[in-house]
Design a protein around this motif. Structure first.
Motif, PDB file in Angstrom:
ATOM      1  N   GLU A 196      90.418  -0.211 -95.619  1.00  0.00           N
ATOM      2  CA  GLU A 196      91.828  -0.582 -95.503  1.00  0.00           C
ATOM      3  C   GLU A 196      92.553   0.396 -94.573  1.00  0.00           C
ATOM      4  N   ARG A 197      93.009  -0.109 -93.450  1.00  0.00           N
ATOM      5  CA  ARG A 197      93.669   0.745 -92.459  1.00  0.00           C
ATOM      6  C   ARG A 197      94.905   1.444 -93.048  1.00  0.00           C
ATOM      7  N   ALA A 198      95.683   0.694 -93.842  1.00  0.00           N
ATOM      8  CA  ALA A 198      96.906   1.268 -94.418  1.00  0.00           C
ATOM      9  C   ALA A 198      96.594   2.425 -95.367  1.00  0.00           C
ATOM     10  N   ILE A 199      95.533   2.278 -96.152  1.00  0.00           N
ATOM     11  CA  ILE A 199      95.133   3.345 -97.079  1.00  0.00           C
ATOM     12  C   ILE A 199      94.677   4.564 -96.292  1.00  0.00           C
ATOM     13  N   ARG A 200      93.867   4.334 -95.271  1.00  0.00           N
ATOM     14  CA  ARG A 200      93.388   5.465 -94.452  1.00  0.00           C
ATOM     15  C   ARG A 200      94.560   6.207 -93.820  1.00  0.00           C
ATOM     16  N   LYS A 201      95.557   5.452 -93.342  1.00  0.00           N
ATOM     17  CA  LYS A 201      96.712   6.080 -92.698  1.00  0.00           C
ATOM     18  C   LYS A 201      97.520   6.884 -93.706  1.00  0.00           C
ATOM     19  N   LEU A 202      97.726   6.319 -94.893  1.00  0.00           N
ATOM     20  CA  LEU A 202      98.459   7.027 -95.940  1.00  0.00           C
ATOM     21  C   LEU A 202      97.743   8.320 -96.319  1.00  0.00           C
ATOM     22  N   LEU A 203      96.433   8.232 -96.498  1.00  0.00           N
ATOM     23  CA  LEU A 203      95.649   9.415 -96.848  1.00  0.00           C
ATOM     24  C   LEU A 203      95.698  10.450 -95.730  1.00  0.00           C
ATOM     25  N   GLU A 204      95.584   9.983 -94.496  1.00  0.00           N
ATOM     26  CA  GLU A 204      95.608  10.898 -93.346  1.00  0.00           C
ATOM     27  C   GLU A 204      96.927  11.673 -93.295  1.00  0.00           C
ATOM     28  N   ILE A 205      98.038  10.961 -93.396  1.00  0.00           N
ATOM     29  CA  ILE A 205      99.358  11.604 -93.322  1.00  0.00           C
ATOM     30  C   ILE A 205      99.538  12.583 -94.477  1.00  0.00           C
ATOM     31  N   THR A 206      99.176  12.141 -95.686  1.00  0.00           N
ATOM     32  CA  THR A 206      99.348  12.976 -96.880  1.00  0.00           C
ATOM     33  C   THR A 206      98.503  14.237 -96.801  1.00  0.00           C
ATOM     34  N   LEU A 207      97.242  14.080 -96.435  1.00  0.00           N
ATOM     35  CA  LEU A 207      96.320  15.221 -96.418  1.00  0.00           C
ATOM     36  C   LEU A 207      96.632  16.186 -95.273  1.00  0.00           C
ATOM     37  N   GLN A 208      96.896  15.643 -94.085  1.00  0.00           N
ATOM     38  CA  GLN A 208      97.186  16.519 -92.941  1.00  0.00           C
ATOM     39  C   GLN A 208      98.471  17.312 -93.148  1.00  0.00           C
ATOM     40  N   SER A 209      99.466  16.702 -93.776  1.00  0.00           N
ATOM     41  CA  SER A 209     100.727  17.403 -93.997  1.00  0.00           C
ATOM     42  C   SER A 209     100.606  18.458 -95.085  1.00  0.00           C
ATOM     43  N   ASN A 210      99.457  18.491 -95.770  1.00  0.00           N
ATOM     44  CA  ASN A 210      99.229  19.493 -96.808  1.00  0.00           C
ATOM     45  C   ASN A 210      98.069  20.428 -96.460  1.00  0.00           C
ATOM     46  N   GLY A 211      97.780  20.524 -95.175  1.00  0.00           N
ATOM     47  CA  GLY A 211      96.847  21.555 -94.717  1.00  0.00           C
ATOM     48  C   GLY A 211      95.385  21.178 -94.657  1.00  0.00           C
ATOM     49  N   TYR A 212      95.077  19.889 -94.715  1.00  0.00           N
ATOM     50  CA  TYR A 212      93.678  19.467 -94.649  1.00  0.00           C
ATOM     51  C   TYR A 212      93.395  18.797 -93.305  1.00  0.00           C
ATOM     52  N   GLN A 213      92.178  18.959 -92.811  1.00  0.00           N
ATOM     53  CA  GLN A 213      91.718  18.183 -91.667  1.00  0.00           C
ATOM     54  C   GLN A 213      91.117  16.880 -92.184  1.00  0.00           C
ATOM     55  N   VAL A 214      91.237  15.817 -91.391  1.00  0.00           N
ATOM     56  CA  VAL A 214      90.816  14.499 -91.849  1.00  0.00           C
ATOM     57  C   VAL A 214      89.875  13.847 -90.841  1.00  0.00           C
ATOM     58  N   ALA A 215      88.777  13.294 -91.355  1.00  0.00           N
ATOM     59  CA  ALA A 215      87.899  12.425 -90.579  1.00  0.00           C
ATOM     60  C   ALA A 215      87.913  11.066 -91.257  1.00  0.00           C
ATOM     61  N   GLN A 216      87.691   9.996 -90.492  1.00  0.00           N
ATOM     62  CA  GLN A 216      87.828   8.649 -91.054  1.00  0.00           C
ATOM     63  C   GLN A 216      86.661   7.759 -90.673  1.00  0.00           C
ATOM     64  N   ALA A 217      86.350   6.836 -91.587  1.00  0.00           N
ATOM     65  CA  ALA A 217      85.364   5.792 -91.316  1.00  0.00           C
ATOM     66  C   ALA A 217      85.820   4.535 -92.029  1.00  0.00           C
ATOM     67  N   GLU A 218      85.657   3.378 -91.363  1.00  0.00           N
ATOM     68  CA  GLU A 218      86.112   2.122 -91.962  1.00  0.00           C
ATOM     69  C   GLU A 218      84.992   1.343 -92.629  1.00  0.00           C
ATOM     70  N   ASP A 219      83.764   1.855 -92.563  1.00  0.00           N
ATOM     71  CA  ASP A 219      82.648   1.192 -93.243  1.00  0.00           C
ATOM     72  C   ASP A 219      81.614   2.231 -93.658  1.00  0.00           C
ATOM     73  N   ALA A 220      80.661   1.786 -94.456  1.00  0.00           N
ATOM     74  CA  ALA A 220      79.663   2.696 -95.021  1.00  0.00           C
ATOM     75  C   ALA A 220      78.778   3.315 -93.939  1.00  0.00           C
ATOM     76  N   LYS A 221      78.320   2.498 -92.995  1.00  0.00           N
ATOM     77  CA  LYS A 221      77.401   2.990 -91.961  1.00  0.00           C
ATOM     78  C   LYS A 221      78.028   4.139 -91.175  1.00  0.00           C
ATOM     79  N   THR A 222      79.269   3.938 -90.725  1.00  0.00           N
ATOM     80  CA  THR A 222      79.955   4.983 -89.958  1.00  0.00           C
ATOM     81  C   THR A 222      80.187   6.219 -90.819  1.00  0.00           C
TER      82      THR A 222
END
Length: 230
Positions: A13-39
């Motif tokens: 879910e693109r919206a979930i990934r974006k929410l997680l990215e914004i939340t985590l990055q604004s609290n000092g975490y680096q974020v990597a993303q994948a939209e499926d299991a293989k990636t």
């Protein structure tokens, strides 16, 4: 090179990934993303993160099978994301080696608290201290003694084993089946009444108010979580 913890999000879910990215990055975490299991599996293998947030429902592979594949080599925390009303699926994930779970939709404050707890617990498990002090509760794993409000607490061998298991996995959700298997053995994993009795006994001995516990929290339909109150 940054010393910020890196968290890999595997969710379609693109919206979930974006929410997680914004939340985590604004609290000092680096974020990597994948939209499926293989990636996600490729990223995890090539650049192992400090933690993985894994959706149970993925388009190309079931989240449980991804978790199983990761747990063949990945030892850092894995938090599962799940849609509401899928307790059976969450229990299965926890029994397969997940550290925690979060139902969608989730509150960002709760997400961050769970992330901090998982990362802290990873450090604690790598270097478990012989004495754990949790507010008014002190557990000496080396000498197998417990004190509450500086007074000795008399525990049976089973009660102590249960409490020690909780302390070693502080912050992590432990399922009914896991606790029964670890304390009583594989033949008792369906005997949930054993667990209820001993949890009640433990709470009477270490909780200020056993009906409103602060240390041993119930995860309804799933298991229990031990919280170390500072």
């Amino acid at each position: 090179m940054s010393n910020q913890p890196t968290i890999l999000i595997i969710d379609d879910e693109r919206a979930i990934r974006k929410l997680l990215e914004i939340t985590l990055q604004s609290n000092g975490y680096q974020v990597a993303q994948a939209e499926d299991a293989k990636t996600g599996l490729i990223i995890a293998a090539n650049h192992p993160p400090d933690m993985i947030i894994l959706d149970i429902g993925l388009p190309d592979q079931d989240g449980h099978s991804v978790l199983t594949a990761l747990r063949q080599w990945y030892t850092q925390p894995i938090m599962m994301l799940s849609v509401i009303n899928s307790e059976e699926s969450v229990v299965q994930a926890l029994d397969l080696g997940a550290n925690d779970y979060l139902f969608k939709p989730f509150r960002t404050g709760e997400l961050l608290a769970r992330v901090r707890s998982a990362l802290r617990n990873q450090l604690r498990e790598a270097n478990i201290q012989p004495v754990s002090v949790c507010g008014d509760l002190q557990i000496d794993l080396a000498n197998r003694t417990v004190q509450y409000k500086q007074q000795p607490v008399k525990l049976t061998a089973t009660e102590y084993s249960l409490l020690a298991l909780f302390v070693k996995h502080e912050g992590k959700v432990l399922t009914h089946a896991y606790l029964l298997k670890e304390i009583w053995g594989p033949g008792y994993i369906t005997q949930s009444q054993y667990l209820r009795v001993y949890i009640a006994q433990l709470r009477k001995k270490i909780e200020q108010d056993p009906n409103h516990p602060e240390y041993i929290l119930t995860e309804s339909g799933i298991g229990y979580r031990f919280i170390c109150k500072d």
